[in-house]
Design a protein around this motif. Structure first.
Motif, PDB file in Angstrom:
ATOM      1  N   GLY A 106       0.822  -1.208   0.000  1.00 43.69           N
ATOM      2  CA  GLY A 106       0.000   0.000   0.000  1.00 43.69           C
ATOM      3  C   GLY A 106       0.856   1.257   0.000  1.00 43.69           C
ATOM      4  N   ALA A 107       1.937   1.231   0.770  1.00 49.11           N
ATOM      5  CA  ALA A 107       2.856   2.376   0.798  1.00 49.11           C
ATOM      6  C   ALA A 107       3.508   2.565  -0.569  1.00 49.11           C
ATOM      7  N   MET A 108       3.880   1.452  -1.224  1.00 51.19           N
ATOM      8  CA  MET A 108       4.483   1.528  -2.562  1.00 51.19           C
ATOM      9  C   MET A 108       3.474   2.063  -3.582  1.00 51.19           C
ATOM     10  N   ALA A 109       2.229   1.586  -3.514  1.00 52.73           N
ATOM     11  CA  ALA A 109       1.194   2.033  -4.454  1.00 52.73           C
ATOM     12  C   ALA A 109       0.940   3.526  -4.293  1.00 52.73           C
ATOM     13  N   SER A 110       0.907   3.974  -3.044  1.00 48.86           N
ATOM     14  CA  SER A 110       0.710   5.393  -2.767  1.00 48.86           C
ATOM     15  C   SER A 110       1.860   6.218  -3.346  1.00 48.86           C
ATOM     16  N   LEU A 111       3.081   5.709  -3.181  1.00 48.75           N
ATOM     17  CA  LEU A 111       4.259   6.400  -3.714  1.00 48.75           C
ATOM     18  C   LEU A 111       4.175   6.498  -5.238  1.00 48.75           C
ATOM     19  N   LYS A 112       3.786   5.408  -5.885  1.00 48.22           N
ATOM     20  CA  LYS A 112       3.692   5.417  -7.352  1.00 48.22           C
ATOM     21  C   LYS A 112       2.643   6.423  -7.817  1.00 48.22           C
ATOM     22  N   THR A 113       1.537   6.525  -7.098  1.00 50.13           N
ATOM     23  CA  THR A 113       0.496   7.491  -7.452  1.00 50.13           C
ATOM     24  C   THR A 113       1.027   8.914  -7.300  1.00 50.13           C
ATOM     25  N   GLU A 114       1.746   9.162  -6.198  1.00 47.99           N
ATOM     26  CA  GLU A 114       2.313  10.499  -5.986  1.00 47.99           C
ATOM     27  C   GLU A 114       3.345  10.828  -7.056  1.00 47.99           C
ATOM     28  N   PHE A 115       4.190   9.839  -7.414  1.00 47.59           N
ATOM     29  CA  PHE A 115       5.188  10.056  -8.456  1.00 47.59           C
ATOM     30  C   PHE A 115       4.510  10.354  -9.798  1.00 47.59           C
ATOM     31  N   ALA A 116       3.403   9.680 -10.079  1.00 50.92           N
ATOM     32  CA  ALA A 116       2.705   9.877 -11.350  1.00 50.92           C
ATOM     33  C   ALA A 116       2.162  11.303 -11.462  1.00 50.92           C
ATOM     34  N   SER A 117       1.856  11.910 -10.318  1.00 50.28           N
ATOM     35  CA  SER A 117       1.309  13.271 -10.353  1.00 50.28           C
ATOM     36  C   SER A 117       2.401  14.317 -10.579  1.00 50.28           C
ATOM     37  N   LEU A 118       3.677  13.919 -10.459  1.00 47.43           N
ATOM     38  CA  LEU A 118       4.772  14.868 -10.693  1.00 47.43           C
ATOM     39  C   LEU A 118       4.983  15.028 -12.195  1.00 47.43           C
ATOM     40  N   TYR A 134       8.251  12.604  -1.106  1.00 47.02           N
ATOM     41  CA  TYR A 134       7.272  11.521  -1.278  1.00 47.02           C
ATOM     42  C   TYR A 134       7.896  10.179  -0.886  1.00 47.02           C
ATOM     43  N   ALA A 135       9.145   9.963  -1.316  1.00 41.00           N
ATOM     44  CA  ALA A 135       9.832   8.709  -1.001  1.00 41.00           C
ATOM     45  C   ALA A 135      10.050   8.578   0.507  1.00 41.00           C
ATOM     46  N   GLU A 136      10.386   9.678   1.157  1.00 39.17           N
ATOM     47  CA  GLU A 136      10.601   9.631   2.608  1.00 39.17           C
ATOM     48  C   GLU A 136       9.300   9.298   3.337  1.00 39.17           C
ATOM     49  N   HIS A 137       8.175   9.845   2.867  1.00 38.92           N
ATOM     50  CA  HIS A 137       6.882   9.500   3.471  1.00 38.92           C
ATOM     51  C   HIS A 137       6.607   8.008   3.328  1.00 38.92           C
ATOM     52  N   ALA A 138       6.948   7.449   2.170  1.00 42.40           N
ATOM     53  CA  ALA A 138       6.739   6.015   1.946  1.00 42.40           C
ATOM     54  C   ALA A 138       7.650   5.193   2.863  1.00 42.40           C
ATOM     55  N   ARG A 139       8.909   5.639   3.036  1.00 44.43           N
ATOM     56  CA  ARG A 139       9.829   4.931   3.947  1.00 44.43           C
ATOM     57  C   ARG A 139       9.281   4.942   5.372  1.00 44.43           C
ATOM     58  N   VAL A 140       8.765   6.091   5.796  1.00 46.43           N
ATOM     59  CA  VAL A 140       8.197   6.206   7.146  1.00 46.43           C
ATOM     60  C   VAL A 140       7.013   5.242   7.291  1.00 46.43           C
ATOM     61  N   ALA A 141       6.161   5.167   6.259  1.00 45.72           N
ATOM     62  CA  ALA A 141       5.011   4.259   6.310  1.00 45.72           C
ATOM     63  C   ALA A 141       5.480   2.810   6.440  1.00 45.72           C
ATOM     64  N   VAL A 142       6.515   2.436   5.680  1.00 46.10           N
ATOM     65  CA  VAL A 142       7.045   1.070   5.749  1.00 46.10           C
ATOM     66  C   VAL A 142       7.639   0.806   7.137  1.00 46.10           C
ATOM     67  N   ARG A 143       8.347   1.794   7.678  1.00 49.46           N
ATOM     68  CA  ARG A 143       8.935   1.614   9.021  1.00 49.46           C
ATOM     69  C   ARG A 143       7.852   1.496  10.091  1.00 49.46           C
ATOM     70  N   ASN A 144       6.743   2.207   9.916  1.00 48.99           N
ATOM     71  CA  ASN A 144       5.630   2.079  10.864  1.00 48.99           C
ATOM     72  C   ASN A 144       5.040   0.672  10.823  1.00 48.99           C
ATOM     73  N   VAL A 145       4.926   0.108   9.622  1.00 49.10           N
ATOM     74  CA  VAL A 145       4.432  -1.266   9.492  1.00 49.10           C
ATOM     75  C   VAL A 145       5.418  -2.216  10.171  1.00 49.10           C
ATOM     76  N   ARG A 146       6.717  -1.973   9.988  1.00 45.45           N
ATOM     77  CA  ARG A 146       7.747  -2.792  10.631  1.00 45.45           C
ATOM     78  C   ARG A 146       7.602  -2.732  12.153  1.00 45.45           C
ATOM     79  N   ARG A 147       7.422  -1.511  12.659  1.00 38.36           N
ATOM     80  CA  ARG A 147       7.277  -1.344  14.110  1.00 38.36           C
ATOM     81  C   ARG A 147       6.066  -2.111  14.623  1.00 38.36           C
ATOM     82  N   ASP A 148       4.957  -2.048  13.901  1.00 42.60           N
ATOM     83  CA  ASP A 148       3.761  -2.805  14.303  1.00 42.60           C
ATOM     84  C   ASP A 148       4.053  -4.303  14.351  1.00 42.60           C
TER      85      ASP A 148
END
Length: 186
Positions: free
Chosen positions: A18-30, A123-137
């Motif tokens: 989900g974090a990757m999909a969100s990142l790809k959507t954000e990248f597509a808008s650039l 955008y990439a940093e937001h995705a990394r943070v999301a992945v790290r939050n999933v890791r923490r969970d």
């Protein structure tokens, strides 16, 4: 001690996807200097009393590499769509011809390319943070179930979660590198 604990790695993968999909959507808008219908996806128009995506108000086409056209179905919505595009921060000035809105995509200058590169990095940093939050969970779930498993099992699950995290962080970094090189291409 019972070894009943099984971490739901599919759920962790799904959330990281989900974090990757969100990142790809954000990248597509650039905007990269090439026309793309996806650059309009984040723009919402106040239509019929609610926020509506542009692609639900008209047909989005890319007739040539530096032009996007929107054929708005309802004539009364043309000015609202035009206004939403101007307020979106894309830096595009729409040209209207009846119900067709044309969006000429200007060449990007060096300064704008650098700005877009920084936005892509954010955008990439937001995705990394999301992945790290999933890791923490995932790690928290393992810690809570500490009593249900052996030390070896605990280390196994922790390394599984860490391996997934490392894989997704690497994917994010590769996507960022690709996007930044695409942005800097003249």
């Amino acid at each position: 001690m019972s070894d009943d604990f099984i971490l739901d790695t599919d759920d962790i993968k799904r959330r990281m996807d989900g974090a990757m999909a969100s990142l790809k959507t954000e990248f597509a808008s650039l905007r990269t200097g090439r026309a793309s219908g996806t650059m309009l996806e984040p723009i919402m128009v106040d239509a019929y009393g609610q926020q509506t995506p542009i692609n639900q108000l008209g047909t989005v086409n890319v007739p040539e590499p530096r032009m996007v056209t929107i054929n708005v179905w309802d004539r009364s919505m043309v000015s609202k769509v035009e206004k939403a595009i101007m307020n979106s921060g894309l830096g595009i000035n729409p040209q209207t011809n009846g119900t067709i809105i044309m969006l000429p995509i200007p060449e990007l200058n060096e300064e704008r390319r650098r700005e877009l590169g920084k936005v892509a990095a954010q955008y990439a940093e937001h995705a990394r943070v999301a992945v790290r939050n999933v890791r923490r969970d995932g790690m928290d779930q393992i810690k809570k179930a500490k009593d249900q498993m052996s030390e070896d099992d605990q280390k196994f699950w922790e390394s599984e979660v860490q391996d997934l995290t490392d894989t997704y962080i690497k994917m994010i970094d590769e996507a960022l590198d690709n996007k930044q090189s695409e942005i800097m291409q003249v």
